[in-house]
Design a protein around this motif. Structure first.
Motif, PDB file in Angstrom:
ATOM      1  N   ARG A 584       0.837  -1.214   0.000  1.00 40.59           N
ATOM      2  CA  ARG A 584       0.000   0.000   0.000  1.00 40.59           C
ATOM      3  C   ARG A 584       0.868   1.260   0.000  1.00 40.59           C
ATOM      4  N   GLY A 585       0.482   2.207  -0.851  1.00 48.02           N
ATOM      5  CA  GLY A 585       1.205   3.459  -0.963  1.00 48.02           C
ATOM      6  C   GLY A 585       2.270   3.462  -2.031  1.00 48.02           C
ATOM      7  N   SER A 586       2.551   2.292  -2.640  1.00 49.82           N
ATOM      8  CA  SER A 586       3.594   2.200  -3.657  1.00 49.82           C
ATOM      9  C   SER A 586       3.146   2.861  -4.960  1.00 49.82           C
ATOM     10  N   VAL A 587       4.133   3.282  -5.744  1.00 49.58           N
ATOM     11  CA  VAL A 587       3.889   3.948  -7.022  1.00 49.58           C
ATOM     12  C   VAL A 587       4.436   3.074  -8.142  1.00 49.58           C
ATOM     13  N   GLN A 588       3.672   2.959  -9.218  1.00 49.12           N
ATOM     14  CA  GLN A 588       4.104   2.241 -10.403  1.00 49.12           C
ATOM     15  C   GLN A 588       3.671   3.003 -11.657  1.00 49.12           C
ATOM     16  N   PRO A 589       4.392   2.809 -12.770  1.00 49.26           N
ATOM     17  CA  PRO A 589       3.983   3.488 -13.996  1.00 49.26           C
ATOM     18  C   PRO A 589       2.627   2.988 -14.490  1.00 49.26           C
ATOM     19  N   ILE A 590       1.841   3.896 -15.076  1.00 49.26           N
ATOM     20  CA  ILE A 590       0.641   3.474 -15.779  1.00 49.26           C
ATOM     21  C   ILE A 590       1.091   2.710 -17.021  1.00 49.26           C
ATOM     22  N   PRO A 591       0.468   1.559 -17.334  1.00 50.84           N
ATOM     23  CA  PRO A 591       0.864   0.833 -18.545  1.00 50.84           C
ATOM     24  C   PRO A 591       0.918   1.750 -19.760  1.00 50.84           C
ATOM     25  N   GLY A 592       1.838   1.464 -20.660  1.00 50.98           N
ATOM     26  CA  GLY A 592       2.149   2.392 -21.738  1.00 50.98           C
ATOM     27  C   GLY A 592       1.103   2.552 -22.807  1.00 50.98           C
ATOM     28  N   GLY A 593       0.145   1.630 -22.924  1.00 53.74           N
ATOM     29  CA  GLY A 593      -0.858   1.738 -23.975  1.00 53.74           C
ATOM     30  C   GLY A 593      -1.792   2.912 -23.769  1.00 53.74           C
ATOM     31  N   GLU A 594      -2.456   3.327 -24.839  1.00 52.00           N
ATOM     32  CA  GLU A 594      -3.389   4.448 -24.746  1.00 52.00           C
ATOM     33  C   GLU A 594      -4.664   4.067 -24.012  1.00 52.00           C
ATOM     34  N   ARG A 595      -5.042   2.785 -24.073  1.00 52.79           N
ATOM     35  CA  ARG A 595      -6.348   2.384 -23.547  1.00 52.79           C
ATOM     36  C   ARG A 595      -6.192   1.433 -22.369  1.00 52.79           C
ATOM     37  N   LEU A 596      -6.834   1.804 -21.274  1.00 49.98           N
ATOM     38  CA  LEU A 596      -6.963   0.940 -20.114  1.00 49.98           C
ATOM     39  C   LEU A 596      -8.415   0.498 -20.010  1.00 49.98           C
ATOM     40  N   ARG A 597      -8.627  -0.737 -19.627  1.00 49.76           N
ATOM     41  CA  ARG A 597      -9.990  -1.230 -19.409  1.00 49.76           C
ATOM     42  C   ARG A 597     -10.094  -1.770 -17.994  1.00 49.76           C
ATOM     43  N   GLU A 685     -20.294 -11.077   1.512  1.00 52.80           N
ATOM     44  CA  GLU A 685     -21.466 -11.901   1.238  1.00 52.80           C
ATOM     45  C   GLU A 685     -21.521 -12.397  -0.199  1.00 52.80           C
ATOM     46  N   LEU A 686     -20.616 -11.940  -1.049  1.00 52.80           N
ATOM     47  CA  LEU A 686     -20.608 -12.352  -2.443  1.00 52.80           C
ATOM     48  C   LEU A 686     -20.180 -13.815  -2.575  1.00 52.80           C
ATOM     49  N   VAL A 687     -20.731 -14.499  -3.547  1.00 51.39           N
ATOM     50  CA  VAL A 687     -20.234 -15.829  -3.891  1.00 51.39           C
ATOM     51  C   VAL A 687     -18.827 -15.712  -4.442  1.00 51.39           C
ATOM     52  N   ARG A 688     -18.602 -14.719  -5.271  1.00 51.78           N
ATOM     53  CA  ARG A 688     -17.269 -14.368  -5.766  1.00 51.78           C
ATOM     54  C   ARG A 688     -17.310 -12.911  -6.192  1.00 51.78           C
ATOM     55  N   GLY A 689     -16.184 -12.265  -6.130  1.00 51.97           N
ATOM     56  CA  GLY A 689     -16.116 -10.873  -6.543  1.00 51.97           C
ATOM     57  C   GLY A 689     -14.670 -10.448  -6.731  1.00 51.97           C
ATOM     58  N   PHE A 690     -14.387  -9.822  -7.853  1.00 47.52           N
ATOM     59  CA  PHE A 690     -13.035  -9.323  -8.103  1.00 47.52           C
ATOM     60  C   PHE A 690     -13.101  -8.197  -9.122  1.00 47.52           C
ATOM     61  N   ALA A 691     -12.018  -7.462  -9.206  1.00 41.14           N
ATOM     62  CA  ALA A 691     -11.913  -6.348 -10.145  1.00 41.14           C
ATOM     63  C   ALA A 691     -10.462  -6.235 -10.574  1.00 41.14           C
ATOM     64  N   GLY A 692     -10.187  -5.322 -11.508  1.00 38.62           N
ATOM     65  CA  GLY A 692      -8.824  -5.137 -11.975  1.00 38.62           C
ATOM     66  C   GLY A 692      -8.800  -4.269 -13.210  1.00 38.62           C
ATOM     67  N   PHE A 693      -7.684  -4.285 -13.926  1.00 32.34           N
ATOM     68  CA  PHE A 693      -7.612  -3.532 -15.171  1.00 32.34           C
ATOM     69  C   PHE A 693      -6.701  -4.224 -16.167  1.00 32.34           C
ATOM     70  N   MET A 694      -6.961  -3.943 -17.449  1.00 34.10           N
ATOM     71  CA  MET A 694      -6.187  -4.491 -18.558  1.00 34.10           C
ATOM     72  C   MET A 694      -5.582  -3.345 -19.355  1.00 34.10           C
ATOM     73  N   GLU A 695      -4.534  -3.675 -20.107  1.00 33.58           N
ATOM     74  CA  GLU A 695      -3.905  -2.718 -21.001  1.00 33.58           C
ATOM     75  C   GLU A 695      -4.094  -3.183 -22.441  1.00 33.58           C
ATOM     76  N   GLN A 696      -4.701  -2.329 -23.266  1.00 32.92           N
ATOM     77  CA  GLN A 696      -4.891  -2.615 -24.686  1.00 32.92           C
ATOM     78  C   GLN A 696      -5.446  -4.026 -24.914  1.00 32.92           C
ATOM     79  N   PRO A 697      -6.600  -4.374 -24.330  1.00 31.66           N
ATOM     80  CA  PRO A 697      -7.112  -5.741 -24.488  1.00 31.66           C
ATOM     81  C   PRO A 697      -7.557  -6.008 -25.925  1.00 31.66           C
ATOM     82  N   GLU A 698      -7.415  -7.248 -26.339  1.00 31.25           N
ATOM     83  CA  GLU A 698      -7.937  -7.699 -27.618  1.00 31.25           C
ATOM     84  C   GLU A 698      -9.158  -8.561 -27.323  1.00 31.25           C
ATOM     85  N   GLY A 699     -10.336  -8.061 -27.671  1.00 35.26           N
ATOM     86  CA  GLY A 699     -11.562  -8.716 -27.277  1.00 35.26           C
ATOM     87  C   GLY A 699     -12.068  -8.118 -25.982  1.00 35.26           C
TER      88      GLY A 699
END
Length: 881
Positions: A584-597, A685-699
């Motif tokens: 927690r609190g760490s810094v990382q570069p945003i992925p280099g692609g133009e589009r994040l999902r 209370e969720l059966v399952r739950g997660f989130a995240g992000f992708m860089e330049q996804p295909e599909g």
């Protein structure tokens, strides 16, 4: 899959085919693996080739040893192993489920005008009638109810090939409802050659590999997050009673110790308790684990369980033998009052009188001298007048915490320090506060430390009141060094960060339990004199260097300058389970692609509707609100697009939401993604739950494009995973899992709070100790030669100069002073410790290595970020935490 095989795969990238094949739980068939269980040897080799192809699409290669082991399996075993292997790896990335957003043709079919889309829905809801023309288009015979919500939907106005849920309420529709039409197949995009990032290796001895993981977890010196504790418990349970011999002499972190002892107690080995339970709080942590609650004592158990009589007697006997049980019980008085209903201490007052006395004091039990129970406890209390007194027939105790707070409130700072010296961990946590109250503290702690008995924490009980030495009697910063020598490394690093942080900005206060709202406050504290900060900092750093120097020497150490962006974890209690374990609190570069999902997936329990919302808030350079993209605003200009709001997530499909962000087109500086539980259902209370992000996804969902994935867990209802700075193209990992009250949580109602959080976040972590500093301490104290990979990729060499002491060498490393470059090609022979960001270097076999992105490390002994602190623990092992 949540057994030893899955744990080995996730934590070490080691595959144990025997464990996978023996696991009775079978996920559904996946990918292109043959479904037949009666294959010839040629078909088995073909099946292994198909498995390799599927693994390559996830970014993994198979080692030669693992390939030979897979080919040697029977057809039935290969089918089982392959399915479970793919299921586990896809689960890590979020690809083990079907992702179907509201608009199946996302992002192309998302409405341009969210307001118009909303009006059409409202008109349909209020005015649509069965067997009447559609109120929107006027067509006859196109209006039908959808199941199960029964809203009237026009088949002409709403495209059943695009919508995956009811267009009116956005709840999932019965898969067999005729409204849902087959969606057009998306044209496939030719992907460039896949670059594998990880190597899957064969577990030669699965039991030994599991033991190594379990021992590493048990000897870790910082509190673990819940998913690590769950892994440890699963390993111990799976291999019991053999795993009973895995226990080290001492489990340093008391929360981890509680997990281990709970397994032993459940498995009929109560004899371990007496050797490992040191305080009453240890017993309380154990009780919490037995009730499936948090051993960190932040959240009370949801239920109480009945314990067998033999277990209750064992725990009471442990409490009865503890000389300072009264003081310990008062530290968590509310919790102990509830536990008294489980232990029934007064039933055994004759056998365990000290335990009964402690409970009588914390509960305020009325003692009748006419009864045997009352006489026994009153006689016992009379022997401890410095601790207990009787008022109106009830016992009254004076707690350690109250004496410290009273001394501080009365301005008797010397008395407070005298008390806190006996609890070095607590003194170190309050060091910044004490120095502000009395800047001369560094000149006065020494004598108080010298007067402290060698037993240390044992003298902290009410019966061992510290002598009134006074701050004026303490001499030099050597006293602070003496205190620091008895404190866990995580506490020292936290104290260093507090001392370094200058006042004047915003202070960020995080809730202990992780479920209450954070709050901020202007930091109007008086500044500490520079000389005081420098002296205290030198003293604490010298102690950490001393501990590092006591470790075995190393031939060569390899460091990475990028470690300066990673915060050293002082505690991971509330950390969520993530694909990339960022402190927690760490810094990382945003992925280099133009589009994040950004993506979100969840499934609700039966008979409970759960409406989660994936949202993005945008702020300018002054943290003024610029705009949002959520269910109320599906498009933010041309830069941000939402996939549509799903308001239910029944099994088996669940629900998925996405947000596309064009980083270069977005106006504003800061971007804050948030997951809200709109209808106030906690994530746990969720059966399952997660989130995240992708860089330049295909599909729609591209496993190879996933850069981060994290679970939704706990009692929280709001998750703020990160804060992105679009100007510097960096993101700071927040991992704020917060709770809220009420209904209808959204960005609109939380914009001000998110603005404060973002503004305070950078100030809260800018001055914390980094993994670069921890790596430099290890390198300077243990090796004469250090290789450093610069941010640009160049490798330089540092060597300890003749006559240069450890502290001077460490200062030169931390300052990144000029050093000669290493000639090409760089040889890493002789490197025995590597601390890196990317695990992409050819390290020697057997090297101990930490990497933020570990895939590609090869056959090394992998370390976690917390493991870098384990060697910096004080000796003896029993420390003040």
């Amino acid at each position: 899959m949540n057994g030893p095989a899955e744990i080995l795969l996730r934590r070490t990238r080691v595959v144990a085919p025997a464990l996978l094949a023996a696991d009775p739980r079978m996920p559904e068939a996946v990918g292109k693996l043959p479904k037949s269980l009666n294959m010839t040897r040629a078909e088995v080799r073909s099946g292994v080739a198909a498995l390799e192809f599927e693994l390559l699409q996830l970014g993994f290669l198979v080692s030669a040893e693992l390939y030979r082991a897979l080919v040697a399996l029977s057809s039935k075993e290969l089918t089982r192993v392959g399915r479970r292997l793919l299921h586990g790896l896809r689960g890590e990335l979020g690809a083990a489920v079907s992702h179907v957003p509201l608009f199946r043709k996302f992002p192309d079919s998302v409405p341009r005008d969210t307001g118009d889309f909303y009006v059409r829905r409202v008109f349909s809801l209020l005015l649509q009638q069965p067997e009447r023309p559609c109120v929107l288009c006027g067509n006859v015979g196109t209006v039908h109810a959808v199941s199960p919500c029964a809203h009237l939907v026009c088949r002409t106005c709403w495209d059943g090939a695009d919508f995956s849920a009811c267009p009116i309420c956005h709840r999932r529709v019965d898969p067999d409802d005729p409204f849902l039409l087959p969606s057009e197949e998306r044209t496939s995009v030719d992907r460039a050659a896949v670059t594998a990032t990880g190597l899957l290796r064969l577990a030669g001895d699965p039991t030994a590999a599991c033991r190594e993981v379990a021992v590493d977890l048990m000897t870790r010196r910082t509190p673990m997050p819940p998913h690590d504790r769950a892994d440890l418990e699963a390993l111990l349970e799976a291999f019991w009673p053999e795993s009973g011999d895995w226990l080290p002499e001492s489990v340093p972190v008391k929360e981890t110790r509680a997990v281990v002892l709970a397994v032993a107690l459940r498995r009929g080995a109560p004899e371990l308790l007496r050797n490992h339970l040191e305080t009453a709080t240890d017993v309380l942590r154990l009780l919490y684990v037995l009730m499936d609650a948090d051993p960190g004592l932040r959240i009370r158990p949801g239920r109480r369980v009945s314990l067998p009589r033999a277990v209750r007697r064992t725990l009471l006997s442990c409490l009865d033998a503890m000389p300072y049980a009264i003081e310990d019980l008062f530290r968590y008085g509310g919790q102990w009052k509830r536990m008294a209903e489980v232990l029934h201490p007064h039933e055994h007052h004759a056998r365990y009188p000290n335990a009964a006395l402690a409970f009588a004091a914390v509960r305020g039990t009325r003692l009748d001298p006419e009864t045997a129970f009352g006489r026994t406890l009153l006689e016992l209390a009379a022997r401890r007048p410095e601790v207990l007194r009787v008022r109106d027939g009830r016992l009254v105790a004076t707690s350690f915490a109250s004496r410290v707070e009273t001394a501080l409130a009365d301005g008797r700072h010397s008395d407070a320090a005298d008390l806190l010296v006996h609890r070095p961990g607590e003194l170190m946590r309050r060091l910044s506060q004490l120095l502000r109250l009395s800047p001369g503290l560094l000149e006065t702690i020494g004598r108080a430390e010298a007067d402290t008995p060698a037993s240390g924490p044992a003298s902290a009980g009410l019966a061992g009141v510290a002598t009134s030495t006074g701050l004026s009697r303490v001499a030099t910063s050597a006293g602070l060094a003496g205190v620091a020598a008895r404190v866990a490394p995580g506490v020292l690093l936290a104290a260093l960060g507090q001392l370094r942080t200058p006042p004047g900005g915003l202070r960020l206060f995080l809730p202990r339990g992780g479920t209450a709202r954070f709050h901020t406050r202007r930091d109007d504290r008086p500044p500490l004199p520079d000389e005081v900060v420098l002296e205290a900092e030198r003293t604490l750093a010298a102690e950490l260097l001393r501990r590092a120097a006591a470790l075995p020497p190393l031939r060569r150490v390899l460091l990475d300058e990028g470690l300066a962006d990673l915060i050293a974890p002082t505690s991971e209690r509330t950390a969520v389970k993530t694909l990339v374990q960022l402190p927690r609190g760490s810094v990382q570069p945003i992925p280099g692609g133009e589009r994040l999902r950004f993506f979100l997936h969840w499934a609700e329990p039966k008979d409970t509707r759960v409406d989660l919302d994936l949202s993005v808030a945008v702020f300018d350079e002054r943290w003024a609100f610029v705009g949002l993209c959520d269910y109320t605003n599906l498009r933010l200009g041309k830069a941000v697009t939402h996939s549509g709001d799903l308001t239910s997530a029944p099994e088996p499909l669940g629900a998925s939401e996405f947000i596309d962000v064009n980083v270069r087109a977005l106006r504003g500086r800061y971007l804050v993604p948030v997951v809200f539980s709109y209808n106030d259902v906690p994530f746990e209370e969720l059966v399952r739950g997660f989130a995240g992000f992708m860089e330049q996804p295909e599909g729609l969902f591209d496993p190879l494009a996933v850069r981060q994935r994290f679970d939704l867990t706990g009692q929280a209802k709001i998750l703020v995973p990160l804060v992105a700075d679009l100007w510097t193209r960096t993101m700071r990992w927040a991992d704020f899992n917060l709770g809220a009250a009420g209904y209808g949580h959204s960005v609109d109602g939380s914009a001000d709070e998110l603005s404060l959080l973002g503004a305070a976040l950078e100030q809260a972590f800018t001055h914390r100790v980094t993994l670069w500093e921890v790596g430099c301490w290890h390198a300077a104290a243990r090796a004469a030669e250090v290789l450093v990979r610069k941010r640009q990729g160049e490798v330089v060499r540092y060597e300890r100069r003749p006559g240069e002491d450890v502290a001077a060498f460490a200062d030169r490393l931390m300052a990144r002073a000029d050093a000669p470059a290493v000639g090409q090609p760089v040889s890493f022979d002789g490197v025995e410790l590597a601390v890196l960001v990317q695990g992409d270097l050819p390290l020697p076999s057997g090297c101990a290595a930490y990497a933020l992105h570990p895939d590609g490390l090869g056959e090394v002994h992998q370390l976690g970020a917390a493991d870098m602190l384990s060697g910096l623990s004080p000796d003896p092992v029993k420390v003040a935490t």
